[in-house]
Structure formats: structure tokens, C-alpha cells
Design a protein around this motif. Structure first.
Motif, short mmCIF file in Angstrom:
data_model
loop_
_atom_site.label_atom_id
_atom_site.label_comp_id
_atom_site.label_asym_id
_atom_site.label_seq_id
_atom_site.Cartn_x
_atom_site.Cartn_y
_atom_site.Cartn_z
N VAL A 236 0.85 -1.19 0.00
CA VAL A 236 0.00 0.00 0.00
C VAL A 236 0.88 1.24 0.00
CG1 VAL A 236 -1.86 -1.17 1.23
CG2 VAL A 236 -0.17 0.15 2.53
N SER A 237 0.25 2.39 -0.30
CA SER A 237 0.95 3.67 -0.23
C SER A 237 0.50 4.42 1.03
CB SER A 237 0.66 4.50 -1.48
OG SER A 237 -0.72 4.86 -1.52
N PHE A 238 1.10 5.57 1.27
CA PHE A 238 0.79 6.34 2.46
C PHE A 238 -0.70 6.66 2.53
CE2 PHE A 238 0.26 10.18 4.95
CZ PHE A 238 1.05 9.93 6.06
N PRO A 239 -1.36 6.44 3.68
CA PRO A 239 -2.80 6.74 3.82
C PRO A 239 -3.03 8.24 3.99
CG PRO A 239 -1.97 5.79 5.86
CD PRO A 239 -0.82 5.78 4.88
N MET A 240 -3.26 8.92 2.87
CA MET A 240 -3.41 10.37 2.90
C MET A 240 -4.57 10.83 3.79
SD MET A 240 -0.98 11.62 1.03
CE MET A 240 -1.53 13.30 0.74
N GLU A 241 -5.55 9.96 4.03
CA GLU A 241 -6.69 10.32 4.88
C GLU A 241 -6.27 10.66 6.30
OE1 GLU A 241 -8.13 6.89 2.16
OE2 GLU A 241 -6.29 7.59 3.11
N LYS A 282 8.40 -1.61 5.91
CA LYS A 282 7.83 -2.18 7.14
C LYS A 282 6.71 -1.29 7.68
CE LYS A 282 11.89 -4.75 8.76
NZ LYS A 282 12.94 -4.83 9.81
N LEU A 283 6.91 0.03 7.63
CA LEU A 283 5.90 0.97 8.08
C LEU A 283 4.61 0.81 7.26
CD1 LEU A 283 4.91 3.46 9.68
CD2 LEU A 283 6.06 4.88 7.96
N TYR A 284 4.78 0.73 5.93
CA TYR A 284 3.60 0.60 5.08
C TYR A 284 2.97 -0.78 5.20
CZ TYR A 284 4.48 5.15 2.97
OH TYR A 284 4.62 6.50 2.78
N GLY A 285 3.78 -1.77 5.58
CA GLY A 285 3.23 -3.09 5.87
C GLY A 285 2.29 -3.04 7.06
N CYS A 286 2.63 -2.22 8.06
CA CYS A 286 1.75 -2.04 9.23
C CYS A 286 0.45 -1.34 8.83
CB CYS A 286 2.46 -1.24 10.31
SG CYS A 286 3.87 -2.08 11.06
N PHE A 287 0.55 -0.35 7.95
CA PHE A 287 -0.66 0.30 7.44
C PHE A 287 -1.54 -0.73 6.73
CE2 PHE A 287 1.76 4.55 7.11
CZ PHE A 287 1.19 5.02 8.28
N ALA A 288 -0.93 -1.58 5.92
CA ALA A 288 -1.69 -2.58 5.18
C ALA A 288 -2.41 -3.54 6.12
CB ALA A 288 -0.77 -3.35 4.24
N GLU A 289 -1.74 -3.94 7.20
CA GLU A 289 -2.37 -4.84 8.18
C GLU A 289 -3.62 -4.21 8.78
OE1 GLU A 289 -1.76 -8.01 9.34
OE2 GLU A 289 -0.50 -8.14 7.55
N ALA A 290 -3.63 -2.89 8.91
CA ALA A 290 -4.79 -2.18 9.47
C ALA A 290 -5.83 -1.84 8.41
CB ALA A 290 -4.32 -0.90 10.16
N GLY A 291 -5.59 -2.26 7.17
CA GLY A 291 -6.52 -1.97 6.09
C GLY A 291 -6.39 -0.57 5.53
N LEU A 292 -5.29 0.11 5.84
CA LEU A 292 -5.09 1.48 5.39
C LEU A 292 -4.19 1.52 4.17
CD1 LEU A 292 -4.56 3.26 8.83
CD2 LEU A 292 -6.69 2.66 7.67
N GLY A 293 -3.97 2.75 3.67
CA GLY A 293 -3.17 2.95 2.46
C GLY A 293 -4.02 3.60 1.40
N ARG A 294 -3.53 4.72 0.83
CA ARG A 294 -4.35 5.41 -0.18
C ARG A 294 -4.50 4.58 -1.44
NH1 ARG A 294 -7.91 6.09 -1.66
NH2 ARG A 294 -8.91 7.71 -2.92
N THR A 295 -3.46 3.85 -1.81
CA THR A 295 -3.56 2.94 -2.95
C THR A 295 -3.06 1.57 -2.54
OG1 THR A 295 -1.35 3.48 -3.80
CG2 THR A 295 -3.19 4.82 -4.62
N VAL A 296 -3.46 0.57 -3.30
CA VAL A 296 -2.97 -0.79 -3.07
C VAL A 296 -2.46 -1.34 -4.40
CG1 VAL A 296 -5.30 -1.78 -3.38
CG2 VAL A 296 -3.53 -3.08 -2.18
N LEU A 297 -1.32 -1.99 -4.36
CA LEU A 297 -0.74 -2.67 -5.52
C LEU A 297 -0.78 -4.17 -5.26
CD1 LEU A 297 1.08 -2.48 -8.21
CD2 LEU A 297 2.98 -2.90 -6.62
#
Length: 310
Positions: A236-241, A282-297
Motif C-alpha cells: 500500500v501507499s501512504f494513507p493520505m486520509e 515495514k511501516l507501510y506493511g503495518c498500514f496494510a495490516e490495518a486496512g489502510l493505504g491510499r492505494t494498493v498494488l
């Protein structure tokens, strides 16, 4: 209880209604999309002549301003594809836009081909010496374009009236054991739900008729699996929200939006240039685990399938 609607073979709970369209959680497709779906020929005309002129007039300007960040982002994505494939090779960029991903691929030794429906974007990419065909990637285009080791779709799947049909075409041009990589907006996230339902922020991510489909990692992987691909990697990318939760409401303020984007760029470039890209992952992996991220690849490998199934 939310309303449930049917349109042709599509049916599901209505999540939002806007501009005469309903977003449903479609039981048939396995992902969220609008109904009714617009006419495909009408969409072709929009993306050929209008999208980079009326809807995204500053896209090229912003990409040129973001060149260093785009190069770092595309480098990281291409490096992952090279690790999966074990080498560079032939890569097809569908919806190649102004060609920045293709440029980075060629710098790294890939043989890159682009297909872009916007005449303005395709003209710019061609002026940079890139091999770009101004066309819609349809059955005729797929038949004559050859085969590739990787097919890349960046911010494409959300615009398509038939994303499953697109994956059939991608499957047909991929070599045995090749990979498909698709990046899409990550929608209906926990933070979006909090902002909309608890803080009464309008659902800014609902944007018909330009955004027809609304994916998350699970629904995109599920679509890949149903169409003969095996998902092997996601990010995922940075969760801009998060900026909205921090009181930086950029939704109706383009200048503030660019400021927030600049902060995100600074974070990623500082970690990348200092040799700490692994920490960023690793940071973005934690966002992904929480279902976050502005985009997903999601990246998936072509598997054998007995026949084309729609």
C-alpha cells in the motif's frame, strides 16, 4: 438496513448514491462498483480527448514537479518485479499516461511498450522517445501487440466498465509464468468510514462516472484469482486520509492538498535516499495490516487455466 438494488446481472447493497449512480457491493463481481455502468464507447471518447484536458489538466505539471519522487517510487516497484521475475524483460504499461513509469523501466533495462487512450498524454510520451500506442487496450490491440513478461496497470482498473474482461486480455498477452501488477485506489477503508460516518465528512472517494470500481486488497486479489492468476505480493501507499484526521482538510483546497502530498514525498524520499527503504516498507506493511493505504498494488503470476471464463 441499506437498500439493495439490481441492474442487469449485478446486485448488492447500496453503499452510496451520487450523480445518478449507486455504488453497490456487488455479489456477482466480488467488488464494489457503480450501477448503471456507463456506455463503453462514451468512456472511450472521454479518456481519448477530455481526461488529461478537463479532468486532470495539471497532471503533467505535477508529475514534472514530482519527478524525483516518481522515479524513486517507480524504481522500488520495478525492483520488486525484477526480483519476482528474476530478470528484466518485456513490460507492457496499460494506461501509460505521460510515460514516467516506462521511462524508469527503460533506464533499468526493460523493453517497455505503452498503450494510452489519451491523445494528449500519448503525444507527450512519444515526444520523450517512448514506444506508446494511442489506443484503448481491447481485443484487437491485444491480438497484434505481442507477448510480455509483465503487464502493468497503474490507476486503470477503477475506470473500466469490465475489469474482468481486461484481465482476460492481459492473460492473453502474458508469457508463461509472467506477472501482472495492478495499482488501484484503496477504498472503503476504516479511516474513510470513521471520517464519513463518525465525523460527517463527505465521501470524497466516491467519484462516478470516472471511478466505476472500488477495490481493496482482498477484492482485487479475489478478482485476479478468478481470472487465472495467483497473487504473490501486495503493498500500500501512504494513507493520505490521516491528514484529514489531523485537521488538514485538503478535500476542497488543492494548494493544501499539494502541501500534504509534499510532506508524504519528503517522508519517502528521506528514508529512500538515506538507505532506509526497508524501514519504509515495514511501516507501510503495518498500514496494510490495518486496512489502510491510499492505494494498493497487487502483483500476481499467470497460472494455467483450461479456458477463458468470464
Amino acid at each position: 438496513m441499506k437498500d439493495r438494488k439490481c441492474w442487469t446481472e449485478h446486485s448488492g447493497q447500496v453503499l452510496h448514491s451520487q450523480n445518478g449512480f449507486d455504488v453497490i457491493d456487488c455479489e456477482c463481481c466480488g467488488f464494489k462498483h457503480i450501477i448503471p455502468l456507463p456506455d463503453e464507447e462514451e468512456l472511450r471518447e472521454i479518456y481519448k480527448h477530455e481526461y488529461h484536458v478537463k479532468d486532470k489538466p495539471l497532471m503533467l505539471q505535477h508529475q514534472l514537479e514530482d519527478r524525483e519522487w516518481l522515479e524513486a517510487t517507480n524504481d522500488a516497484r520495478l525492483e520488486k518485479l525484477e526480483r519476482l521475475l528474476g530478470r528484466t524483460g518485456r513490460i507492457l504499461d496499460i494506461g501509460s499516461g505521460n510515460g514516467f513509469f516506462m521511462q524508469q523501466a527503460e533506464k533499468r533495462g526493460w523493453q517497455a511498450k505503452g498503450v494510452e487512450p489519451s491523445d494528449k498524454a500519448a503525444e507527450y510520451a512519444s515526444s520523450q522517445g517512448l514506444d506508446v500506442e494511442c489506443a484503448v487496450f481491447d481485443r484487437e490491440c491485444a491480438r497484434k501487440i505481442g507477448t510480455f513478461d509483465v503487464v502493468h496497470l497503474g490507476d486503470v482498473m477503477e475506470h473500466l466498465p469490465d475489469p474482468a474482461g481486461m484481465l482476460d486480455l492481459c492473460y492473453s498477452v502474458l508469457s508463461s509464468g509472467g506477472f501482472i501488477a495492478a495499482g488501484v485506489p484503496n477504498e472503503y477503508t476504516p479511516v474513510q468510514k470513521i471520517l464519513h460516518e463518525d465525523m460527517k465528512v463527505r465521501p470524497w472517494w466516491v467519484a462516478p462516472p470516472h471511478h466505476l470500481n472500488y477495490f481493496d486488497r482482498k477484492s482485487l486479489e479475489g478478482l485476479f484469482s478468478r481470472k487465472g492468476f495467483v497473487p504473490v505480493y501486495s503493498e500500500v501507499s501512504f494513507p493520505m486520509e490521516l491528514f484529514l484526521l489531523m485537521g488538514r482538510n485538503y478535500l476542497d483546497d488543492p494548494e493544501l492538498g499539494r502541501e500534504c502530498h509534499a510532506m508524504r514525498k519528503e517522508l519517502e524520499l528521506n528514508l529512500t535516499k538515506s538507505g532506509n527503504r526497508e524501514l519504509l516498507d515495514k511501516l507501510y506493511g503495518c498500514f496494510a495490516e490495518a486496512g489502510l493505504g491510499r492505494t494498493v498494488l497487487v502483483v500476481a503470476r499467470k497460472a494455467r487455466r483450461p479456458r477463458m471464463i468470464r
